[in-house]
Write an enzyme that holds these catalytic residues in place. Structure first.
Site, mmCIF file in Angstrom:
data_model
loop_
_atom_site.group_PDB
_atom_site.id
_atom_site.type_symbol
_atom_site.label_atom_id
_atom_site.label_comp_id
_atom_site.label_asym_id
_atom_site.label_seq_id
_atom_site.Cartn_x
_atom_site.Cartn_y
_atom_site.Cartn_z
ATOM 1 C CG ASP A 248 -2.323 0.475 0.910
ATOM 2 O OD1 ASP A 248 -2.468 1.319 0.011
ATOM 3 O OD2 ASP A 248 -3.282 0.041 1.587
ATOM 4 C CD GLU B 168 0.806 5.298 -7.219
ATOM 5 O OE1 GLU B 168 1.162 6.483 -7.291
ATOM 6 O OE2 GLU B 168 -0.008 4.774 -8.010
ATOM 7 C CD1 TRP B 169 -4.334 3.263 -3.050
ATOM 8 C CD2 TRP B 169 -3.620 5.294 -2.429
ATOM 9 N NE1 TRP B 169 -3.957 3.179 -1.733
ATOM 10 C CE2 TRP B 169 -3.512 4.410 -1.329
ATOM 11 C CE3 TRP B 169 -3.242 6.630 -2.263
ATOM 12 C CZ2 TRP B 169 -3.030 4.820 -0.088
ATOM 13 C CZ3 TRP B 169 -2.763 7.034 -1.027
ATOM 14 C CH2 TRP B 169 -2.671 6.132 0.047
ATOM 15 N N GLY B 170 -3.075 4.549 -8.195
ATOM 16 C CA GLY B 170 -3.034 5.206 -9.497
ATOM 17 C C GLY B 170 -2.583 6.639 -9.453
ATOM 18 C CG ASP C 201 -9.500 2.013 -0.922
ATOM 19 O OD1 ASP C 201 -8.503 1.684 -1.595
ATOM 20 O OD2 ASP C 201 -9.485 2.102 0.316
#
Length: 402
Positions: free
Chosen positions: A150, A183-185, A205
């Site tokens: 994460d 890395e959530w983009g 998310d």
């Protein structure tokens, strides 16, 4: 002599800038289960054993699911003071993590753990920053097969450098481990992460909303269709061993039956990782039917490894085409509207040309048989126009074969 020393110093420093991940892993999108969507940090030894048992008894394993991944909350709040190693929470995992991993492996399944590139995990447990090589050796000693990594508490860190360091650490530790970048983009990992990891998150998310945003004030979760809207433009970056990851599945977590089907269908069309996030011990027959539909799963796991092309998007009705091996095609008609939609599609008048795969579907020169993958029945061929109604938030998903 001085020039030689400088050259060697530069060479050594640059080793850490280039990742050499384990090749030959995740040649199709990984399939498994993750604890976060349903349980957050409320996880324990018995839950994992129960999930492993259900993988076998429910047909999940037989359908292709193999990874059981413990997300945030598996560790104690402090590292071991003597060794600096991470420590599994002894109250949650009294027999220790190694014994639990051995149990999962005894079922013919694979095991994954979670950590974070920053100083802490998102839930406040010890992160990996500064411990990359030590943690990689620890994971290898446990025998894990998958690491979700994460991006919380990572202020001032460079994403590419941080994930590259962990990738190199895993490779140095010597055990083949699928590396999942979460890395959530934010830093467009699809542009640089192919040598670093095997899959990378493309968005924030997910939520169990069909569309829209679930706003928590200081952070947001995205609805399923909102995530889908951002995937078509990055399809060229994914393929065998390096996948776009639009986040874990919400099938069985409060969606309608139609929405469950649609969510699963479009993830398979996108060639996305299929990581279930529901309570497998309590899933309904309908949820199990969706997750274990082998015809739909086969579209996701197709060895060509090409995500779907959004061919048409008109009046809340989308049409997606996914090229498959042996010149087959998967086609998904997706009704995003809250109203039923009538579909009439004349195959003879439509030519699908996909520059990415260099595949072409021309029903004028080639006749294709059509199979409805949810109804599990043949419905004719492309000589005749397709005429049907699609319910709100539902799909028609076909496989076309010569």
């Amino acid at each position: 002599m001085m020039k030689k020393i400088i050259f060697l110093a530069l060479l050594f420093s640059n080793i850490h800038l280039f990742a050499q991940k384990f090749e030959g892993l995740a040649l199709t999108p990984p399939m498994g289960w993750n604890s976060w969507n349903t349980f957050q940090t409320n996880i324990n030894e018995q839950l994992v054993k129960d999930v492993a048992d259900v993988f076998v008894s429910s047909g999940m394993k037989d359908a292709g699911y193999s990874y059981i991944v413990l997300d945030d909350g598996w560790m104690s709040m402090e590292r071991d003071k003597a060794t600096g190693n991470l420590v599994a929470d002894p109250k949650k995992f009294p027999a220790g993590m190694k014994a639990l991993i051995d149990y999962v492996h005894s079922k013919g399944l694979k095991f994954g753990l979670y950590n974070c590139a920053g100083t802490k995990t998102c839930a406040g447990y010890p992160g990996t920053r500064g411990y990359e090589y030590q943690d990689a050796r620890f994971y290898a000693s446990l025998g894990i097969d998958y690491l979700k990594f994460d991006w919380c508490y990572s202020d001032a860190q460079n994403a590419k450098e941080s994930y590259t360091t962990m990738s190199n650490a895993l490779k140095t530790a010597g055990r083949p481990i699928v590396f999942s970048l979460c890395e959530w983009g934010s830093n467009k990992p699809w542009q640089w992460a192919a040598p670093v990891g095997h899959l990378w998150r493309t968005t924030g998310d997910i939520s169990n909303l069909f569309d829209g945003i679930l706003d928590h004030g200081n952070w947001q979760q995205q609805g399923i269709m909102l995530i889908v809207d951002s995937q078509d433009s990055i399809r060229k970056y994914a393929g065998p061993g390096h996948w776009n990851d639009p986040d874990m599945l919400e099938v069985g977590n409060g969606l309608t039956d139609a929405e469950n089907k649609t969510h699963f269908s479009i993830w398979c069309m996108l060639a996305a990782p299929l990581i279930a996030g529901n309570d497998l011990r309590k899933m309904s027959d309908q949820t199990k039917m969706v997750l274990t539909n082998k015809d739909i799963v086969a579209v996701d796991q197709d060895s060509l490894g090409v995500g779907a092309l959004k061919y048409s998007d008109k009046d809340s009705m989308q049409i997606w085409f996914k090229p498959l091996k042996n010149d087959d095609w998967a086609v998904c008609f997706l009704n995003r509207s809250s109203q039923p939609k009538q579909v009439e599609f004349n195959w003879q008048n439509e030519m699908v040309n996909d520059p990415l795969s260099k595949k072409m579907l021309d029903a004028k020169t080639t006749t294709y048989k059509m199979k409805d993958l949810w109804m599990k029945k043949d419905i004719g061929d492309t000589k005749k126009s397709l005429k049907t109604n699609i319910a709100p938030h539902d799909v028609l998903m076909l496989r076309l074969s010569r």
